[in-house]
Design a protein around this motif. Structure first.
Motif, PDB file in Angstrom:
ATOM      1  N   PHE A  36       0.790  -1.107  -0.088  1.00 30.91           N
ATOM      2  CA  PHE A  36       0.015  -0.144   0.007  1.00 30.91           C
ATOM      3  C   PHE A  36       0.852   1.242  -0.044  1.00 30.91           C
ATOM      4  CE2 PHE A  36      -2.575  -3.101   1.788  1.00 30.91           C
ATOM      5  CZ  PHE A  36      -3.853  -2.867   1.040  1.00 30.91           C
ATOM      6  N   GLN A  37       0.365   2.321  -0.658  1.00 28.37           N
ATOM      7  CA  GLN A  37       1.058   3.463  -0.637  1.00 28.37           C
ATOM      8  C   GLN A  37       1.287   3.965   0.979  1.00 28.37           C
ATOM      9  OE1 GLN A  37       0.233   6.115  -3.792  1.00 28.37           O
ATOM     10  NE2 GLN A  37       0.946   7.955  -2.679  1.00 28.37           N
ATOM     11  N   PRO A  38       2.617   4.158   1.436  1.00 28.46           N
ATOM     12  CA  PRO A  38       2.595   4.394   2.669  1.00 28.46           C
ATOM     13  C   PRO A  38       2.294   6.122   2.870  1.00 28.46           C
ATOM     14  CG  PRO A  38       4.902   3.902   1.872  1.00 28.46           C
ATOM     15  CD  PRO A  38       3.585   3.814   0.913  1.00 28.46           C
ATOM     16  N   GLU A  39       2.029   6.717   4.293  1.00 25.77           N
ATOM     17  CA  GLU A  39       1.552   7.998   4.185  1.00 25.77           C
ATOM     18  C   GLU A  39       2.891   8.701   4.279  1.00 25.77           C
ATOM     19  OE1 GLU A  39      -0.723   8.681   7.869  1.00 25.77           O
ATOM     20  OE2 GLU A  39      -2.011   6.959   7.441  1.00 25.77           O
ATOM     21  N   ASN A  40       2.726  10.242   3.825  1.00 21.60           N
ATOM     22  CA  ASN A  40       3.867  11.173   4.143  1.00 21.60           C
ATOM     23  C   ASN A  40       5.028  10.854   3.211  1.00 21.60           C
ATOM     24  OD1 ASN A  40       2.331  12.571   5.771  1.00 21.60           O
ATOM     25  ND2 ASN A  40       3.085  11.412   7.389  1.00 21.60           N
ATOM     26  N   LEU A  41       4.613  10.379   2.063  1.00 17.02           N
ATOM     27  CA  LEU A  41       5.812   9.697   0.921  1.00 17.02           C
ATOM     28  C   LEU A  41       6.059  11.299   0.402  1.00 17.02           C
ATOM     29  CD1 LEU A  41       4.908   7.111  -1.403  1.00 17.02           C
ATOM     30  CD2 LEU A  41       6.683   7.018   0.279  1.00 17.02           C
ATOM     31  N   PRO A  42       7.617  11.447   0.392  1.00 19.11           N
ATOM     32  CA  PRO A  42       8.022  12.617  -0.305  1.00 19.11           C
ATOM     33  C   PRO A  42       7.666  12.818  -1.601  1.00 19.11           C
ATOM     34  CG  PRO A  42      10.193  11.102   0.124  1.00 19.11           C
ATOM     35  CD  PRO A  42       8.837  10.491   0.760  1.00 19.11           C
ATOM     36  N   GLN A  43       7.662  14.007  -1.995  1.00 17.48           N
ATOM     37  CA  GLN A  43       7.225  14.541  -3.246  1.00 17.48           C
ATOM     38  C   GLN A  43       8.131  15.382  -3.730  1.00 17.48           C
ATOM     39  OE1 GLN A  43       3.153  16.507  -2.614  1.00 17.48           O
ATOM     40  NE2 GLN A  43       2.275  14.584  -2.068  1.00 17.48           N
ATOM     41  N   TYR A  44       7.868  15.365  -5.539  1.00 13.62           N
ATOM     42  CA  TYR A  44       8.710  16.342  -6.148  1.00 13.62           C
ATOM     43  C   TYR A  44       8.074  17.471  -6.138  1.00 13.62           C
ATOM     44  CZ  TYR A  44      11.285  12.294  -8.462  1.00 13.62           C
ATOM     45  OH  TYR A  44      12.028  11.304  -8.805  1.00 13.62           O
ATOM     46  N   PRO A  45       8.737  18.448  -6.330  1.00 16.46           N
ATOM     47  CA  PRO A  45       7.955  19.934  -6.702  1.00 16.46           C
ATOM     48  C   PRO A  45       7.282  19.938  -8.052  1.00 16.46           C
ATOM     49  CG  PRO A  45      10.352  20.221  -6.482  1.00 16.46           C
ATOM     50  CD  PRO A  45      10.186  18.644  -6.497  1.00 16.46           C
ATOM     51  N   PRO A  46       6.319  20.680  -7.987  1.00 16.95           N
ATOM     52  CA  PRO A  46       5.205  20.536  -9.218  1.00 16.95           C
ATOM     53  C   PRO A  46       5.706  20.463 -10.539  1.00 16.95           C
ATOM     54  CG  PRO A  46       4.106  22.059  -7.696  1.00 16.95           C
ATOM     55  CD  PRO A  46       5.607  21.774  -7.158  1.00 16.95           C
ATOM     56  N   MET A  47       6.666  21.218 -10.877  1.00 14.62           N
ATOM     57  CA  MET A  47       7.329  21.361 -12.153  1.00 14.62           C
ATOM     58  C   MET A  47       8.313  20.076 -12.456  1.00 14.62           C
ATOM     59  SD  MET A  47       5.920  23.665 -13.809  1.00 14.62           S
ATOM     60  CE  MET A  47       6.836  23.549 -15.450  1.00 14.62           C
ATOM     61  N   ARG A  52       9.008  14.393 -14.853  1.00 17.03           N
ATOM     62  CA  ARG A  52       9.188  12.979 -14.441  1.00 17.03           C
ATOM     63  C   ARG A  52       8.029  12.128 -14.659  1.00 17.03           C
ATOM     64  NH1 ARG A  52      13.981  11.704 -11.741  1.00 17.03           N
ATOM     65  NH2 ARG A  52      15.061  13.371 -11.397  1.00 17.03           N
ATOM     66  N   GLY A  53       6.650  12.875 -14.752  1.00 19.05           N
ATOM     67  CA  GLY A  53       5.325  12.386 -14.964  1.00 19.05           C
ATOM     68  C   GLY A  53       4.891  11.383 -13.775  1.00 19.05           C
ATOM     69  N   VAL A  54       5.384  11.625 -12.518  1.00 19.08           N
ATOM     70  CA  VAL A  54       5.206  11.046 -11.272  1.00 19.08           C
ATOM     71  C   VAL A  54       5.186  11.915 -10.265  1.00 19.08           C
ATOM     72  CG1 VAL A  54       7.394   9.917 -10.809  1.00 19.08           C
ATOM     73  CG2 VAL A  54       5.093   8.765 -10.070  1.00 19.08           C
ATOM     74  N   LEU A  55       4.550  11.943  -9.246  1.00 13.38           N
ATOM     75  CA  LEU A  55       4.503  12.949  -8.148  1.00 13.38           C
ATOM     76  C   LEU A  55       5.516  12.421  -7.134  1.00 13.38           C
ATOM     77  CD1 LEU A  55       3.629  15.509  -6.815  1.00 13.38           C
ATOM     78  CD2 LEU A  55       1.606  14.295  -5.869  1.00 13.38           C
ATOM     79  N   TRP A  56       5.605  10.988  -6.766  1.00 12.42           N
ATOM     80  CA  TRP A  56       6.488  10.501  -5.678  1.00 12.42           C
ATOM     81  C   TRP A  56       7.738   9.770  -6.236  1.00 12.42           C
ATOM     82  CZ3 TRP A  56       1.280   9.603  -6.345  1.00 12.42           C
ATOM     83  CH2 TRP A  56       0.385  10.180  -5.462  1.00 12.42           C
ATOM     84  N   PRO A  57       8.837  10.284  -5.683  1.00 14.12           N
ATOM     85  CA  PRO A  57      10.078   9.745  -6.148  1.00 14.12           C
ATOM     86  C   PRO A  57      10.228   8.358  -6.133  1.00 14.12           C
ATOM     87  CG  PRO A  57      10.338  11.673  -4.867  1.00 14.12           C
ATOM     88  CD  PRO A  57       9.050  11.447  -4.918  1.00 14.12           C
TER      89      PRO A  57
END
Length: 78
Positions: A36-47, A52-57
């Protein structure tokens, strides 16, 4: 972290008229390694996420084209 690249060795027939491809690789998607996708995963900045086509590294999977293929893939115009 797990490698997203898998390697396999296809069967090579002694009667095959074409030169054999002895090693093949393929990519598996990174979400296979996460239940399951864990809570509080780090995110890329919007641009960066748009580039990269994905929000989470953790779910990023780079595209690496095969180095021995040309523009047309396996097609060879000889």
């Amino acid at each position: 972290m797990y490698s997203q690249t898998r390697v396999y060795f296809p069967y090579v027939s002694p009667f095959d008229p074409c030169p054999p491809i002895r090693v093949k690789t393929y990519q598996v998607p990174p979400q296979l390694f996460m239940g399951f996708q864990p809570e509080n995963l780090p995110q890329y900045p919007p641009m960066e996420a748009l580039r990269r086509g994905v929000l989470w590294p953790a779910l990023f999977s780079p595209y690496n084209p095969a180095p021995d293929r040309g523009e047309w893939g396996d097609y060879d115009e000889r």
